[in-house]
Design a protein around this motif. Structure first.
Motif, PDB file in Angstrom:
ATOM      1  N   CYS A 106       7.312  -2.755  -7.009  1.00 26.08           N
ATOM      2  CA  CYS A 106       7.309  -3.478  -5.738  1.00 26.08           C
ATOM      3  C   CYS A 106       6.907  -4.939  -5.940  1.00 26.08           C
ATOM      4  CB  CYS A 106       6.362  -2.789  -4.758  1.00 26.08           C
ATOM      5  SG  CYS A 106       6.209  -3.642  -3.185  1.00 26.08           S
ATOM      6  N   CYS A 107       5.819  -5.155  -6.651  1.00 27.19           N
ATOM      7  CA  CYS A 107       5.315  -6.520  -6.846  1.00 27.19           C
ATOM      8  C   CYS A 107       6.295  -7.366  -7.661  1.00 27.19           C
ATOM      9  CB  CYS A 107       3.935  -6.473  -7.497  1.00 27.19           C
ATOM     10  SG  CYS A 107       2.683  -5.758  -6.395  1.00 27.19           S
ATOM     11  N   ALA A 108       6.910  -6.757  -8.672  1.00 32.02           N
ATOM     12  CA  ALA A 108       7.906  -7.475  -9.473  1.00 32.02           C
ATOM     13  C   ALA A 108       9.105  -7.882  -8.605  1.00 32.02           C
ATOM     14  CB  ALA A 108       8.359  -6.610 -10.652  1.00 32.02           C
TER      15      ALA A 108
ATOM     16  N   ASP B 278       0.860  -1.180   0.000  1.00 28.66           N
ATOM     17  CA  ASP B 278       0.000   0.000   0.000  1.00 28.66           C
ATOM     18  C   ASP B 278       0.902   1.238   0.000  1.00 28.66           C
ATOM     19  OD1 ASP B 278      -1.989   1.863   0.308  1.00 28.66           O
ATOM     20  OD2 ASP B 278      -2.461   1.343   2.373  1.00 28.66           O
ATOM     21  N   PRO B 279       1.573   1.509  -1.149  1.00 27.14           N
ATOM     22  CA  PRO B 279       2.540   2.607  -1.193  1.00 27.14           C
ATOM     23  C   PRO B 279       1.861   3.972  -1.290  1.00 27.14           C
ATOM     24  CG  PRO B 279       2.359   1.598  -3.343  1.00 27.14           C
ATOM     25  CD  PRO B 279       1.476   0.797  -2.417  1.00 27.14           C
ATOM     26  N   PRO B 280       2.668   5.032  -1.116  1.00 23.21           N
ATOM     27  CA  PRO B 280       2.119   6.373  -1.337  1.00 23.21           C
ATOM     28  C   PRO B 280       1.528   6.451  -2.746  1.00 23.21           C
ATOM     29  CG  PRO B 280       4.343   6.504  -0.448  1.00 23.21           C
ATOM     30  CD  PRO B 280       4.087   5.064  -0.772  1.00 23.21           C
ATOM     31  N   PHE B 281       0.414   7.112  -2.868  1.00 19.21           N
ATOM     32  CA  PHE B 281      -0.259   7.203  -4.166  1.00 19.21           C
ATOM     33  C   PHE B 281       0.487   8.092  -5.148  1.00 19.21           C
ATOM     34  CE2 PHE B 281      -4.958   5.845  -3.538  1.00 19.21           C
ATOM     35  CZ  PHE B 281      -4.526   4.583  -3.218  1.00 19.21           C
ATOM     36  N   ARG B 282       0.233   7.830  -6.415  1.00 19.14           N
ATOM     37  CA  ARG B 282       0.734   8.604  -7.551  1.00 19.14           C
ATOM     38  C   ARG B 282       2.261   8.690  -7.601  1.00 19.14           C
ATOM     39  NH1 ARG B 282      -4.078  10.067  -6.126  1.00 19.14           N
ATOM     40  NH2 ARG B 282      -5.674  10.033  -7.738  1.00 19.14           N
ATOM     41  N   ARG B 283       2.896   7.585  -7.221  1.00 14.36           N
ATOM     42  CA  ARG B 283       4.356   7.519  -7.327  1.00 14.36           C
ATOM     43  C   ARG B 283       4.794   6.292  -8.124  1.00 14.36           C
ATOM     44  NH1 ARG B 283       6.378   9.433  -1.524  1.00 14.36           N
ATOM     45  NH2 ARG B 283       5.262  11.389  -1.433  1.00 14.36           N
ATOM     46  N   ASP B 284       3.840   5.593  -8.732  1.00 14.18           N
ATOM     47  CA  ASP B 284       4.135   4.432  -9.588  1.00 14.18           C
ATOM     48  C   ASP B 284       5.069   3.413  -8.938  1.00 14.18           C
ATOM     49  OD1 ASP B 284       2.516   5.333 -11.685  1.00 14.18           O
ATOM     50  OD2 ASP B 284       4.117   6.608 -12.466  1.00 14.18           O
TER      51      ASP B 284
ATOM     52  N   GLU C 193      -4.259   3.355  -7.087  1.00  8.96           N
ATOM     53  CA  GLU C 193      -5.214   4.313  -7.618  1.00  8.96           C
ATOM     54  C   GLU C 193      -6.067   3.633  -8.676  1.00  8.96           C
ATOM     55  OE1 GLU C 193      -1.956   4.471  -8.288  1.00  8.96           O
ATOM     56  OE2 GLU C 193      -1.106   6.102  -7.120  1.00  8.96           O
ATOM     57  N   ARG C 194      -7.335   3.856  -8.581  1.00 10.69           N
ATOM     58  CA  ARG C 194      -8.297   3.223  -9.487  1.00 10.69           C
ATOM     59  C   ARG C 194      -7.997   3.516 -10.961  1.00 10.69           C
ATOM     60  NH1 ARG C 194     -14.660   3.825  -8.072  1.00 10.69           N
ATOM     61  NH2 ARG C 194     -15.445   2.366  -9.606  1.00 10.69           N
ATOM     62  N   GLU C 195      -7.512   4.734 -11.218  1.00  6.05           N
ATOM     63  CA  GLU C 195      -7.302   5.146 -12.615  1.00  6.05           C
ATOM     64  C   GLU C 195      -5.994   4.632 -13.204  1.00  6.05           C
ATOM     65  OE1 GLU C 195      -5.252   8.405 -10.234  1.00  6.05           O
ATOM     66  OE2 GLU C 195      -7.122   7.322 -10.004  1.00  6.05           O
ATOM     67  N   ASN C 196      -5.194   3.933 -12.419  1.00  5.95           N
ATOM     68  CA  ASN C 196      -3.864   3.543 -12.883  1.00  5.95           C
ATOM     69  C   ASN C 196      -3.572   2.092 -12.509  1.00  5.95           C
ATOM     70  OD1 ASN C 196      -1.247   3.620 -13.802  1.00  5.95           O
ATOM     71  ND2 ASN C 196      -0.453   4.713 -12.032  1.00  5.95           N
TER      72      ASN C 196
END
Length: 192
Positions: free
Chosen positions: A141-143, A130-136, A162-165
């Motif tokens: 992380c998952c990889a 659950d990283p800071p939002f809008r930092r891609d 983020e839902r949009e990304n």
């Protein structure tokens, strides 16, 4: 009438909703960008995980308030590791571990992606991303979790983004559950 004194910014708190620390409130530092998982979302997540928390080795990748990791420990997870970048927030996590008298939890302060970029010293059964939002950061992380063997064979991974990304996830991860909450997408994956 008493004169009001100027108030310092009040730190918030998180509430543990079930398990051995049910109802306990833990202080949270008031730091920009820190957004503890709401009780409502946390309740949903732990309903999804009901049968899988006890005895799990837990990694909270971007711990922040530690809301998810502490909830897992309250529900009898085997152990918990909290990765947190911010020094003050990491210290608050350490203080909360001491308050709860946990000897099976530790905080590692520093850059989560740098920590995950090396071969894992041990594997985790339950991981919160659950990283800071809008930092891609979700996809990377998952990889790294997959590539550097941070996950046990049958691991469960909870992710918020983020839902949009929508990021790409490792091919061997299967979505078990999904919930949309405002601008947030919450997913539970199973590593197969």
């Amino acid at each position: 009438m008493r004169k009001q004194q100027s108030k310092k910014p009040v730190s918030g708190h998180i509430r543990l909703i079930s398990g051995r620390f049910r109802g306990r409130k833990l202080p949270v530092k008031d730091v920009e960008g820190l957004r503890p998982t709401t009780d409502r979302v946390k309740e949903t997540v732990f309903n999804w995980l009901m049968q899988d928390v006890r005895d799990a080795k837990v990694l909270d990748c971007f711990a922040g308030s530690g809301s998810l990791g502490f909830e897992a420990l309250s529900r009898f997870a085997h152990s918990g590791v909290f990765f947190e970048f911010d020094k003050q927030v990491a210290q608050q996590l350490q203080d909360n571990i001491a308050t709860l008298k946990l000897d099976n939890a530790q905080v590692e302060q520093g850059d989560t992606l740098a920590k995950l970029a090396v071969q894992a010293p041990l594997q985790f059964d339950l991981v919160f991303v659950d990283p800071p939002f809008r930092r891609d950061m979700v996809q990377t992380c998952c990889a790294l979790l997959e590539t550097n063997q941070w996950l046990s064979e049958d691991a469960l991974i909870y992710v918020e983004f983020e839902r949009e990304n929508t990021p790409e996830f490792p091919e061997n991860w299967t979505i078990l559950k999904e919930k949309l909450a405002g601008q947030v997408c919450c997913r539970l994956y199973h590593r197969t």
